[in-house]
Design an enzyme around this catalytic site. Structure first.
Site, PDB file in Angstrom:
ATOM      1  N   ARG A 225      29.696  33.443  45.547  1.00  0.00           N
ATOM      2  CA  ARG A 225      30.188  34.599  44.753  1.00  0.00           C
ATOM      3  C   ARG A 225      29.119  35.763  45.425  1.00  0.00           C
ATOM      4  NH1 ARG A 225      33.948  32.373  43.530  1.00  0.00           N
ATOM      5  NH2 ARG A 225      34.856  32.114  41.524  1.00  0.00           N
ATOM      6  N   HIS A 273      38.662  36.219  50.182  1.00  0.00           N
ATOM      7  CA  HIS A 273      38.379  35.333  49.232  1.00  0.00           C
ATOM      8  C   HIS A 273      39.581  34.284  49.412  1.00  0.00           C
ATOM      9  CE1 HIS A 273      36.530  34.318  45.164  1.00  0.00           C
ATOM     10  NE2 HIS A 273      36.965  33.343  45.570  1.00  0.00           N
TER      11      HIS A 273
HETATM   12  C1  OXD Z   1      36.697  29.270  42.780  1.00  0.00           C
HETATM   13  C2  OXD Z   1      37.142  30.171  43.742  1.00  0.00           C
HETATM   14  O1  OXD Z   1      36.195  29.306  41.875  1.00  0.00           O
HETATM   15  O2  OXD Z   1      38.571  29.983  44.488  1.00  0.00           O
HETATM   16  O3  OXD Z   1      37.426  28.127  43.120  1.00  0.00           O
HETATM   17  O4  OXD Z   1      36.507  31.333  44.105  1.00  0.00           O
END
Ligand code: OXD
Length: 302
Positions: A225, A273
């Site tokens: 993250r 992402h």
């Molecule tokens: C997850 C993502 O948490 O794709 O799976 O970020």
């Protein structure tokens, strides 16, 4: 068995087909299609659902997050606190994550960033390359994905060190544990791989002071993250070339805003992402195995 599916930002059709394939006798509904106010699901399978789902569904036995990170779900004010919440562990994502990280290792470790620049200038210029296996890869975060990636890299001959808050069992590679060991771990990471989740403990964990601990010329690969980094501090370290480069898939605010300085920074690669998308078939198989466990009275709640 009554199953409710809500993944409004992704293609619900693939999850629905997988559910129908593996669980043909269940009563499966998509949240938007639930019209009867008395239809109450037992299991909710969700990814970034709307909060109102939890205002109407009051008989849930368990909630399944169709991703590894539960930060978006935890922000919903009406997420029931007493209903067990499961998240995806690997469910096919490990291999994707591994490939993403290998790309970053090889791109910078084998100097493809420099060769691109040499090519732009028409320069035939072999770089002086050291064996990549002599460099240390620091994996920050040893959840299921961190463990999988760490083991694979270790088995491929790379020097891997993992960091997490508590010691994990049965990992073949070296581990550093707890906050007191973080600075030492960073000081030895030529490649730092962020696989930490977003929560209060990890928010801006990598601030200016900690980023300074990384060895000169090290590389950051971030696919856990984005809020783990203080982005201004990271940018500064890249601008001043204390850090060689960064491959970034996750950001404090997504989508990464237009005009954010990361877009234009020459030694940063930005990806939207995509490191390890959820694999619908594998995800549904994991969820159904967990449901079976619940129905059989198992206590393996995550
Ligand atoms: C997850 C993502 O948490 O794709 O799976 O970020």
């Amino acid at each position: 068995m009554k199953i409710l599916l809500s993944t409004p930002e992704t293609d619900q059709g693939t999850y629905l087909s997988a559910l129908k394939k593996y669980c043909p006798y269940a009563d499966i509904r998509i949240w938007q299609d639930v019209k009867e106010t008395d239809w109450q699901a037992e299991y909710a399978l969700v990814w970034k659902p709307k909060n109102d789902l939890f205002l109407h569904q009051k008989s849930l036995v368990a909630i399944f997050n169709l991703g590894a990170g539960i930060d978006a779900l935890e922000k919903l004010p009406d997420l029931p606190q007493k209903v067990p919440l499961f998240k995806l562990r690997d469910a096919g994502m490990g291999q994707w994550m591994l490939e993403y990280i290998l790309y970053g290792l090889i791109h910078f470790g084998r100097h493809f960033d420099r060769y691109q620049r040499h090519q732009n200038g028409g320069n035939w210029h072999p770089e002086n390359t050291r064996n990549l296996q002599e460099k240390r890869i620091g994996i920050l975060g040893l959840g299921p994905l961190g463990q999988y990636v760490g083991k694979c890299l270790y088995e491929m001959g790379y020097t891997v060190v993992g960091w997490s808050r508590s010691l994990k069992d049965d990992l073949p590679f070296e581990q550093s544990t707890g906050m007191q060991s973080l600075n030492g771990f960073l000081a030895q990471s030529h490649f730092l791989v962020n696989l930490l989740p977003a929560n209060d403990d990890t928010y801006h964990l990598l601030n200016a002071d900690r980023l300074m601990r990384l060895p000169r010329d090290s590389v950051v690969i971030s696919c856990g993250r984005g809020s783990v980094f203080d982005e201004h501090a990271l940018l500064l370290q890249l601008q001043t070339r204390h850090l060689r480069g960064a491959l970034l898939d996750v950001f404090e605010h997504e989508p990464l805003p237009k005009g954010h300085p990361f877009w234009a920074q020459q030694n940063i690669i930005v990806t939207p992402h995509i490191a390890a998308p959820t694999q619908a078939d594998d995800a549904i198989k994991q969820v159904l195995a967990d449901i079976l466990d619940i129905e059989l009275g198992g206590d393996q709640l995550y």
